[in-house]
Design a protein around this motif. Sequence first.
Motif, PDB file in Angstrom:
ATOM      1  N   ASP A 434       0.802  -1.195   0.132  1.00  0.00           N
ATOM      2  CA  ASP A 434       0.062  -0.083  -0.009  1.00  0.00           C
ATOM      3  C   ASP A 434       0.910   1.283   0.051  1.00  0.00           C
ATOM      4  OD1 ASP A 434      -2.429   1.545   0.211  1.00  0.00           O
ATOM      5  OD2 ASP A 434      -2.037   1.708   2.342  1.00  0.00           O
ATOM      6  N   PHE A 435       1.680   1.431   0.636  1.00  0.00           N
ATOM      7  CA  PHE A 435       2.453   2.541   0.950  1.00  0.00           C
ATOM      8  C   PHE A 435       3.958   2.784   0.013  1.00  0.00           C
ATOM      9  CE2 PHE A 435       4.699   0.159   4.599  1.00  0.00           C
ATOM     10  CZ  PHE A 435       6.100   0.338   4.109  1.00  0.00           C
ATOM     11  N   MET A 436       4.257   1.649  -0.271  1.00  0.00           N
ATOM     12  CA  MET A 436       5.395   1.486  -1.364  1.00  0.00           C
ATOM     13  C   MET A 436       4.778   1.815  -2.985  1.00  0.00           C
ATOM     14  SD  MET A 436       8.249   1.195  -0.033  1.00  0.00           S
ATOM     15  CE  MET A 436       9.214   0.800  -1.734  1.00  0.00           C
ATOM     16  N   LEU A 437       3.533   1.760  -3.307  1.00  0.00           N
ATOM     17  CA  LEU A 437       2.730   2.102  -4.500  1.00  0.00           C
ATOM     18  C   LEU A 437       3.290   3.297  -5.223  1.00  0.00           C
ATOM     19  CD1 LEU A 437       0.762   1.133  -6.834  1.00  0.00           C
ATOM     20  CD2 LEU A 437      -0.998   2.255  -5.441  1.00  0.00           C
ATOM     21  N   ASP A 438       3.040   4.350  -4.298  1.00  0.00           N
ATOM     22  CA  ASP A 438       3.454   5.828  -4.734  1.00  0.00           C
ATOM     23  C   ASP A 438       4.999   5.877  -4.958  1.00  0.00           C
ATOM     24  OD1 ASP A 438       0.889   6.586  -4.616  1.00  0.00           O
ATOM     25  OD2 ASP A 438       1.100   7.334  -3.017  1.00  0.00           O
ATOM     26  N   ILE A 439       5.745   5.230  -4.125  1.00  0.00           N
ATOM     27  CA  ILE A 439       7.252   5.414  -4.249  1.00  0.00           C
ATOM     28  C   ILE A 439       7.797   4.631  -5.675  1.00  0.00           C
ATOM     29  CG2 ILE A 439       9.363   4.646  -3.304  1.00  0.00           C
ATOM     30  CD1 ILE A 439       7.957   5.018  -0.639  1.00  0.00           C
ATOM     31  N   MET A 440       7.137   3.412  -5.580  1.00  0.00           N
ATOM     32  CA  MET A 440       7.457   2.537  -6.883  1.00  0.00           C
ATOM     33  C   MET A 440       7.157   3.143  -8.297  1.00  0.00           C
ATOM     34  SD  MET A 440       9.180   0.042  -5.541  1.00  0.00           S
ATOM     35  CE  MET A 440       9.206  -1.086  -6.698  1.00  0.00           C
ATOM     36  N   TYR A 441       6.061   4.141  -8.112  1.00  0.00           N
ATOM     37  CA  TYR A 441       5.629   4.942  -9.302  1.00  0.00           C
ATOM     38  C   TYR A 441       6.455   6.015  -9.555  1.00  0.00           C
ATOM     39  CZ  TYR A 441       2.181   7.369 -12.522  1.00  0.00           C
ATOM     40  OH  TYR A 441       1.639   7.701 -13.462  1.00  0.00           O
ATOM     41  N   GLU A 442       6.804   6.919  -8.625  1.00  0.00           N
ATOM     42  CA  GLU A 442       7.281   8.055  -8.736  1.00  0.00           C
ATOM     43  C   GLU A 442       8.977   8.055  -9.052  1.00  0.00           C
ATOM     44  OE1 GLU A 442       6.005  10.982  -8.997  1.00  0.00           O
ATOM     45  OE2 GLU A 442       4.099  10.515  -8.406  1.00  0.00           O
ATOM     46  N   ILE A 443       9.499   6.965  -8.343  1.00  0.00           N
ATOM     47  CA  ILE A 443      11.179   6.941  -8.533  1.00  0.00           C
ATOM     48  C   ILE A 443      11.630   6.880  -9.873  1.00  0.00           C
ATOM     49  CG2 ILE A 443      12.859   5.216  -8.058  1.00  0.00           C
ATOM     50  CD1 ILE A 443      12.443   6.645  -5.800  1.00  0.00           C
ATOM     51  N   PRO A 444      11.012   6.056 -10.917  1.00  0.00           N
ATOM     52  CA  PRO A 444      11.640   6.178 -12.322  1.00  0.00           C
ATOM     53  C   PRO A 444      11.621   7.318 -13.077  1.00  0.00           C
ATOM     54  CG  PRO A 444      10.345   4.035 -11.853  1.00  0.00           C
ATOM     55  CD  PRO A 444      10.109   4.859 -10.736  1.00  0.00           C
ATOM     56  N   LYS A 445      10.675   8.376 -12.416  1.00  0.00           N
ATOM     57  CA  LYS A 445      10.592   9.405 -13.116  1.00  0.00           C
ATOM     58  C   LYS A 445      11.575  10.672 -12.978  1.00  0.00           C
ATOM     59  CE  LYS A 445       5.332  10.112 -12.778  1.00  0.00           C
ATOM     60  NZ  LYS A 445       4.460  10.940 -12.293  1.00  0.00           N
ATOM     61  N   ASP A 446      12.412  10.303 -11.845  1.00  0.00           N
ATOM     62  CA  ASP A 446      13.305  11.431 -11.322  1.00  0.00           C
ATOM     63  C   ASP A 446      14.845  10.850 -11.117  1.00  0.00           C
ATOM     64  OD1 ASP A 446      14.782  13.544 -10.613  1.00  0.00           O
ATOM     65  OD2 ASP A 446      13.173  14.173  -9.082  1.00  0.00           O
ATOM     66  N   ASP A 447      15.651  10.976 -11.994  1.00  0.00           N
ATOM     67  CA  ASP A 447      17.004  10.407 -11.915  1.00  0.00           C
ATOM     68  C   ASP A 447      17.839  11.006 -10.750  1.00  0.00           C
ATOM     69  OD1 ASP A 447      16.387   8.660 -14.111  1.00  0.00           O
ATOM     70  OD2 ASP A 447      17.224   9.920 -15.561  1.00  0.00           O
ATOM     71  N   SER A 448      17.421  12.315 -10.402  1.00  0.00           N
ATOM     72  CA  SER A 448      18.348  12.817  -9.287  1.00  0.00           C
ATOM     73  C   SER A 448      17.911  11.997  -7.869  1.00  0.00           C
ATOM     74  CB  SER A 448      17.963  14.356  -9.161  1.00  0.00           C
ATOM     75  OG  SER A 448      16.255  14.452  -8.942  1.00  0.00           O
TER      76      SER A 448
END
Length: 480
Positions: A434-448
């Motif tokens: 549940d709480f890792m969903l947003d993180i796994m979705y957003e991480i590949p967007k930002d290489d920084s």
Amino acid sequence: MSEDKDKINLPADEDPKAEETDSDHKKDDEYEEVCFMCRRPESKAGKMFELPGNIHICSDCMQKSFDTMNNGNMNYSDLLSQLPPNVSMIDLSSIQKQVPPRQRPKKKSQDKTKETKKQFSMENIPAPHRLKEMLDDYVIGQEYAKKVMSVAVYNHYKRVFSSREDGVEIEKSNMLMIGPTGSGKTYLVQTLAKLLDVPLALTDATSLTEAGYIGDDIESVVSKLLAAADNDVERAEHGIIFIDEIDKIAKKKNTNQRDVSGEAVQQGMLKLLEGSDVEVPVGANSKNAMVPLETVNTRNILFICGGAFPDLTDIIKERLTKTSSVGFQADLKDKYDDEPNLVSKVTTDDLRNYGMIPEFIGRLPIIFTLDALSEDMMVEILHEPKNAILKQYKKLLSMDEVKLTFSEDALHAIAKKAMERHTGARALRSIIEDFMLDIMYEIPKDDSIGEVVITKEYIERTGGPRIVLRGQEVPKIGMQ
């Protein structure tokens, strides 16, 4: 024309079609031929007659066919001559090819060198202390259960490989595991089978019914084990069968109807647990005329049954308070209400009162319990085992070159949420997903992004995770 010549003169070892047919032929050689008529494999029916179209018929069926033709009054030559034009006979070879490899038993290896390499022996079974150490790497807590299982499994395989020349026959070490839901019963058995490298069949007792009624036949559990062993009977006979939810087949009380999914199932399993020859369908759960049968002896198969037995604690309380319920020395009725692991005081009489018949309990001589998981055990389960769920997510994010860390407070917040759901360790996975969903979705967007720190506030939905950029730190930036 030159292309045609090239095709004609192409050597067999360079022809891709020839290679395909050779590989298919090698695959077919691994499996036994199955009689086209009775569906028995050649290990049961004997040598097969091979007819055109890759059709195989056993000698019994061939003899029956000749007897039918000789004793019958039908003129087959007239029948063939009276066929209408453009009507041909049925292509039987296409029907024969409909038997997939998973429904054909494997041939027993004739190569003695290969056989010795794959032979299962006592040398493959670790000593009890070593087996428990191996379980410790994967299973948190449950020290008593791991100790009991290690000794029982070791003794079981000693029994399998022991000689009976001295007249002493060791009894089977079938087990009954009692523990609350999510305490790790299934996981413990799965880990054990993986460490021993033996086939494992998992089944649910709720689907089992007496033969002839809707539901899975009792013998279907052996069919699943044979499938797990890749239709290798010898390997299946050294495997493990785990029957979960065994408490659901308890004898029904105060009923006038036939108990087809309760006591009848227990009665039907008695021979199976003790050891008997069972004819099971290969590659299917039910017997029918189109599926070959194979005989499996259950004498050396280890049966492990597990269940939560939710109302068992009431029976134990009643027994414990009944012994001294009168006078000044009497125990209070609510003395055992707050006992955390009351189920560990279980006896065979308690199980009989629950609805398990004495004959069934007698064939499960090793009875032990698993403890309910505490919050501290939940925290350890999150990050300590070799394949812990947090290690899995850390590996996933490391593929994106991002480090994932959890604060100590966050781990306890996750464990606390899981305890509130009362489903044991199963709740941990759904909470983390549940709480890792947003993180796994957003991480590949930002290489920084270089690191993500999961905080207690993020778990409790009062804040966000801490994001550490590559080369600098930005404290507590919530991900939108």
